[in-house]
Design a protein around this motif. Sequence first.
Motif, mmCIF file in Angstrom:
data_model
loop_
_atom_site.group_PDB
_atom_site.id
_atom_site.type_symbol
_atom_site.label_atom_id
_atom_site.label_comp_id
_atom_site.label_asym_id
_atom_site.label_seq_id
_atom_site.Cartn_x
_atom_site.Cartn_y
_atom_site.Cartn_z
ATOM 1 N N GLY A 88 19.914 2.228 -5.727
ATOM 2 C CA GLY A 88 21.136 1.521 -5.380
ATOM 3 C C GLY A 88 21.110 0.920 -3.998
ATOM 4 N N ASP A 89 20.223 1.407 -3.110
ATOM 5 C CA ASP A 89 20.124 0.859 -1.758
ATOM 6 C C ASP A 89 19.499 -0.529 -1.790
ATOM 7 O OD1 ASP A 89 21.183 3.173 -0.789
ATOM 8 O OD2 ASP A 89 19.306 3.969 0.035
ATOM 9 N N THR A 90 19.800 -1.299 -0.749
ATOM 10 C CA THR A 90 19.202 -2.626 -0.588
ATOM 11 C C THR A 90 18.124 -2.546 0.480
ATOM 12 O OG1 THR A 90 21.224 -3.763 -1.238
ATOM 13 C CG2 THR A 90 19.632 -5.036 0.036
ATOM 14 N N ILE A 91 17.010 -3.209 0.221
ATOM 15 C CA ILE A 91 15.886 -3.196 1.142
ATOM 16 C C ILE A 91 15.365 -4.620 1.298
ATOM 17 C CG2 ILE A 91 14.140 -2.763 -0.628
ATOM 18 C CD1 ILE A 91 12.879 -0.733 1.354
ATOM 19 N N THR A 92 14.922 -4.978 2.496
ATOM 20 C CA THR A 92 14.440 -6.326 2.779
ATOM 21 C C THR A 92 12.924 -6.367 2.685
ATOM 22 O OG1 THR A 92 16.306 -6.766 4.241
ATOM 23 C CG2 THR A 92 14.390 -8.200 4.463
ATOM 24 N N VAL A 93 12.412 -7.338 1.944
ATOM 25 C CA VAL A 93 10.967 -7.472 1.786
ATOM 26 C C VAL A 93 10.570 -8.932 1.980
ATOM 27 C CG1 VAL A 93 11.013 -5.590 0.108
ATOM 28 C CG2 VAL A 93 10.927 -7.940 -0.704
ATOM 29 N N GLY A 94 9.299 -9.136 2.272
ATOM 30 C CA GLY A 94 8.755 -10.482 2.350
ATOM 31 C C GLY A 94 8.221 -10.924 0.997
ATOM 32 N N ALA A 95 8.023 -12.216 0.855
ATOM 33 C CA ALA A 95 7.443 -12.744 -0.382
ATOM 34 C C ALA A 95 6.004 -12.232 -0.530
ATOM 35 C CB ALA A 95 7.471 -14.263 -0.376
ATOM 36 N N PRO A 96 5.503 -12.087 -1.748
ATOM 37 C CA PRO A 96 4.161 -11.544 -1.960
ATOM 38 C C PRO A 96 3.071 -12.360 -1.277
ATOM 39 C CG PRO A 96 5.396 -11.579 -4.019
ATOM 40 C CD PRO A 96 6.199 -12.366 -3.019
ATOM 41 N N ARG A 97 2.072 -11.638 -0.773
ATOM 42 C CA ARG A 97 0.866 -12.237 -0.200
ATOM 43 C C ARG A 97 -0.336 -11.499 -0.767
ATOM 44 N NH1 ARG A 97 0.659 -11.717 5.769
ATOM 45 N NH2 ARG A 97 1.848 -9.799 5.516
ATOM 46 N N ASN A 98 -1.482 -12.165 -0.799
ATOM 47 C CA ASN A 98 -2.643 -11.547 -1.424
ATOM 48 C C ASN A 98 -3.889 -11.667 -0.549
ATOM 49 O OD1 ASN A 98 -4.437 -10.367 -3.190
ATOM 50 N ND2 ASN A 98 -3.710 -11.482 -4.981
ATOM 51 N N ASN A 99 -4.337 -10.528 -0.008
ATOM 52 C CA ASN A 99 -5.598 -10.457 0.724
ATOM 53 C C ASN A 99 -6.690 -9.772 -0.097
ATOM 54 O OD1 ASN A 99 -4.339 -11.559 3.027
ATOM 55 N ND2 ASN A 99 -3.675 -9.528 3.705
ATOM 56 N N PHE A 100 -6.377 -9.475 -1.360
ATOM 57 C CA PHE A 100 -7.291 -8.703 -2.204
ATOM 58 C C PHE A 100 -7.299 -9.282 -3.622
ATOM 59 C CE2 PHE A 100 -8.086 -4.309 -4.237
ATOM 60 C CZ PHE A 100 -9.433 -4.316 -3.927
ATOM 61 N N PRO A 101 -7.592 -10.587 -3.752
ATOM 62 C CA PRO A 101 -7.481 -11.235 -5.067
ATOM 63 C C PRO A 101 -8.681 -10.967 -5.963
ATOM 64 C CG PRO A 101 -8.247 -12.814 -3.446
ATOM 65 C CD PRO A 101 -7.994 -11.530 -2.696
ATOM 66 N N LEU A 102 -8.470 -11.141 -7.238
ATOM 67 C CA LEU A 102 -9.566 -11.090 -8.193
ATOM 68 C C LEU A 102 -10.409 -12.360 -8.083
ATOM 69 C CD1 LEU A 102 -7.724 -9.760 -11.373
ATOM 70 C CD2 LEU A 102 -9.619 -8.595 -10.209
ATOM 71 N N ALA A 103 -11.713 -12.212 -8.244
ATOM 72 C CA ALA A 103 -12.623 -13.361 -8.247
ATOM 73 C C ALA A 103 -13.112 -13.597 -9.671
ATOM 74 C CB ALA A 103 -13.815 -13.095 -7.331
ATOM 75 N N PRO A 104 -13.380 -14.843 -10.042
ATOM 76 C CA PRO A 104 -13.923 -15.107 -11.383
ATOM 77 C C PRO A 104 -15.243 -14.362 -11.571
ATOM 78 C CG PRO A 104 -13.231 -17.138 -10.295
ATOM 79 C CD PRO A 104 -13.194 -16.071 -9.251
ATOM 80 N N ALA A 105 -15.379 -13.649 -12.667
ATOM 81 C CA ALA A 105 -16.591 -12.871 -12.914
ATOM 82 C C ALA A 105 -16.723 -12.590 -14.404
ATOM 83 C CB ALA A 105 -16.553 -11.554 -12.134
ATOM 84 N N ARG A 106 -17.949 -12.350 -14.832
ATOM 85 C CA ARG A 106 -18.158 -11.981 -16.226
ATOM 86 C C ARG A 106 -17.571 -10.607 -16.514
ATOM 87 N NH1 ARG A 106 -20.905 -8.812 -19.204
ATOM 88 N NH2 ARG A 106 -21.992 -7.887 -17.423
ATOM 89 N N ARG A 107 -17.661 -9.714 -15.499
ATOM 90 C CA ARG A 107 -17.155 -8.345 -15.660
ATOM 91 C C ARG A 107 -16.638 -7.842 -14.313
ATOM 92 N NH1 ARG A 107 -17.210 -3.541 -18.524
ATOM 93 N NH2 ARG A 107 -18.114 -1.690 -17.544
ATOM 94 N N SER A 108 -15.608 -6.997 -14.332
ATOM 95 C CA SER A 108 -15.028 -6.433 -13.115
ATOM 96 C C SER A 108 -14.945 -4.916 -13.236
ATOM 97 C CB SER A 108 -13.620 -6.993 -12.861
ATOM 98 O OG SER A 108 -13.644 -8.394 -12.710
ATOM 99 N N LEU A 109 -15.320 -4.226 -12.155
ATOM 100 C CA LEU A 109 -15.182 -2.770 -12.073
ATOM 101 C C LEU A 109 -14.135 -2.458 -11.021
ATOM 102 C CD1 LEU A 109 -18.919 -1.598 -12.137
ATOM 103 C CD2 LEU A 109 -17.304 -1.697 -14.045
ATOM 104 N N LEU A 110 -13.099 -1.719 -11.410
ATOM 105 C CA LEU A 110 -11.993 -1.398 -10.517
ATOM 106 C C LEU A 110 -12.061 0.081 -10.159
ATOM 107 C CD1 LEU A 110 -9.154 -3.196 -12.546
ATOM 108 C CD2 LEU A 110 -10.776 -4.224 -10.925
ATOM 109 N N PHE A 111 -12.422 0.398 -8.908
ATOM 110 C CA PHE A 111 -12.518 1.776 -8.453
ATOM 111 C C PHE A 111 -11.290 2.107 -7.600
ATOM 112 C CE2 PHE A 111 -16.934 0.986 -9.458
ATOM 113 C CZ PHE A 111 -17.403 2.220 -9.903
#
Length: 316
Positions: A88-111
């Motif tokens: 119920g509380d209100t919180i102030t946030v910034g718009a999304p930013r991405n320093n950790f994007p996915l790159a095009p690849a045949r396969r991805s491993l997420l650890f």
Amino acid sequence: MTLLDLQITRKRLVAQGIVSLELRDPQRRPLPAFTAGAHIDVHIGPQLTRQYSLCNAPGDTDRYLLGVLLEPHSRGGSAAMHQRFAEGDTITVGAPRNNFPLAPARRSLLFAGGIGITPMLSMAEALWHTHDDFELIYCARSAAHAAFLDRLATAPYAPLTRVHLDDGPAAQRLQMDRLAQEDPATTHLYVCGPKGFIDYVCQAARAQGWPEPHIHVEHFTPVAPAGGDALTVRIASTGQSIEIPPDQSITTALERHGVSIPVSCEQGICGTCVTRVISGEIEHRDGGYFTEAERARGDQMTPCCSRGRGTLVLDL
């Protein structure tokens, strides 16, 4: 900077010491879109901003979902998210930013290690949606410390998920020799979590010939906030030279000498403190704000956590 006043519509405990928070527009208007791996700045109080990864599907436009670990030595951010803010509380946030994007690849491993699961959940959702080949590997101390296990168990990509627990049978613990079965030339590796976990995964990948551009890392805390070689910072506009003690950040030491640099995350993630470097050797310790090419240019740094060697001349 775009700021959004959002309502906490749901808050629940998802693991020991970890809460999830669902944020929505009070008028139920669509939220700014985001991509897998993105984070938002959460404005907790005056001069107190923290960054948290979005862990819902990138296609969601009606909510943002966060997972927040209560840090044992919280500097105010995670403690407030756990103890001060309620549904119920209100919180102030910034718009999304991405320093950790996915790159095009045949396969991805997420650890993912511990709370590092948060950006990986969004990545898994995105890769499943686009029918890309991937595997999600989640490591935690125990089932009690593993967040979002219920979500992982019922996700459509559950067959592509592997959970490893430190207190489980030895045969079920993470073995990095599994990378020998992968093709480093066509597979990209993503890792997020505690520093020791990140180092373990990355060292194993490099030892098996993984090319550096195919290894993507996100730190939630600075690699080494203090310590290092003797350092002097010279202020270009005044010629003032200031010694930086090994146990202090550059921003802290300069502030004590009357030179103020705006700071926010103090982890080298948000970019608030980015300062131009006129000369000197930089020791980058930012949490992924700069690309490798930007680091190589040596003309800017995040003095909240990065250091240098000898003398750095800053454009201040």
